[in-house]
Design an enzyme around this catalytic site. Structure first.
Site, PDB file in Angstrom:
ATOM      1  N   GLU A   1       0.817  -1.218   0.000  1.00 55.37           N
ATOM      2  CA  GLU A   1       0.000   0.000   0.000  1.00 55.37           C
ATOM      3  C   GLU A   1       0.850   1.267   0.000  1.00 55.37           C
ATOM      4  O   GLU A   1       0.457   2.289  -0.577  1.00 55.37           O
ATOM      5  CB  GLU A   1      -0.936   0.007   1.215  1.00 55.37           C
ATOM      6  CG  GLU A   1      -1.997  -1.088   1.216  1.00 55.37           C
ATOM      7  CD  GLU A   1      -3.114  -0.824   0.222  1.00 55.37           C
ATOM      8  OE1 GLU A   1      -3.335   0.347  -0.120  1.00 55.37           O
ATOM      9  OE2 GLU A   1      -3.762  -1.800  -0.209  1.00 55.37           O
TER      10      GLU A   1
ATOM     11  N   GLU B   1      -2.271   8.855  -0.581  1.00 55.85           N
ATOM     12  CA  GLU B   1      -2.569   8.271  -1.876  1.00 55.85           C
ATOM     13  C   GLU B   1      -2.152   9.218  -3.005  1.00 55.85           C
ATOM     14  O   GLU B   1      -2.396  10.429  -2.945  1.00 55.85           O
ATOM     15  CB  GLU B   1      -4.076   8.003  -1.963  1.00 55.85           C
ATOM     16  CG  GLU B   1      -4.571   7.472  -3.282  1.00 55.85           C
ATOM     17  CD  GLU B   1      -6.087   7.342  -3.324  1.00 55.85           C
ATOM     18  OE1 GLU B   1      -6.613   6.969  -4.391  1.00 55.85           O
ATOM     19  OE2 GLU B   1      -6.736   7.623  -2.301  1.00 55.85           O
TER      20      GLU B   1
END
Length: 233
Positions: free
Chosen positions: A96, A105
């Protein structure tokens, strides 16, 4: 004399509990900290480029601080099961965050992660709920529920997940214990499904699935435990 005797007996009980693996945060005589050593942590983060924002954010100390709030993590029925859980958690974190490179992100601010149908945790129109932290926490309902669990109003301050390393790891452990721990015994593939199954499983993104499996088997090897069955989803 009575007080000393009581203390001695309590100490004996604690030591027996640790050796038997019954004390939260311990894995059959080893604490999670004994398994997630600084060398283990460095083996992940040292693969991130020096320019990565996460390089100066994520720390083993932050993980261990967060672990105090979720001390059942890494404490399953057997030493091998516990090590597999630890390996699985860090495999997903590695994937991730790109070896702890990313705190937020990529292009997350351009995405809409507001579920307006969720009335329990309504979106703050001035905030964004894109992926942040070790497991890239997303959506208003996850920020709201995680915040309730750790005692911080993350619905109105989601950016805290990207600025406070202990809070960041707490959200990851909250998500894990809430959504992933219930299926850990079903194999690593079930943990992939719990984290990102709608996008990656059933042929959705086989490359991502294989990457997660690769990290998992690598960490299992490092911890000296067999990865088990049902590795993919």
């Amino acid at each position: 004399m009575v007080a000393l005797s009581v203390k001695k007996n309590l100490l004996i009980l604690v030591l027996v509990g640790i050796l038997a693996g019954f004390v939260p945060g311990y894995v059959k005589g080893q604490s999670v900290a004994d398994i997630v050593t600084q060398d283990f942590f460095n083996g992940i983060i040292n693969q991130a480029d020096a320019s990565c924002a996460g390089k100066n954010f994520y720390t083993r100390a932050g993980f261990l601080d967060a672990l105090n709030s979720y001390n059942q993590f890494g404490n399953l029925g057997s030493a091998d099961d516990s090590k597999r859980e630890i390996a699985a958690f860090f495999a997903h974190v590695t994937h991730e965050t790109g070896h702890f490179c990313y705190i937020e992100e990529i292009n997350g601010a351009s995405q809409d992660y507001c579920d307006e149908s969720n009335t329990q945790y309504p979106c703050n129109p001035n905030k964004k709920y894109f992926g942040r932290g070790p497991l890239q926490l997303t959506w208003n309902y996850n920020y709201g529920a995680a915040g309730t669990s750790i005692g911080i109003d993350l619905l109105n301050s989601p950016e805290t997940v990207a600025t406070d390393v202990t809070v960041s790891f707490k959200t990851a452990l909250w998500f894990w214990m809430t959504n992933v721990r219930p299926v850990v015994s079903q194999g690593f593939g079930a943990t992939i499904r719990a984290i990102n199954g709608a996008i990656e499983c059933n042929g959705g993104n086989s490359g991502a699935v294989q990457a997660r499996v690769q990290y998992y088997t690598q960490y299992c090897n490092q911890l000296g435990v067999a990865p088990g069955d049902n590795l993919t989803c």
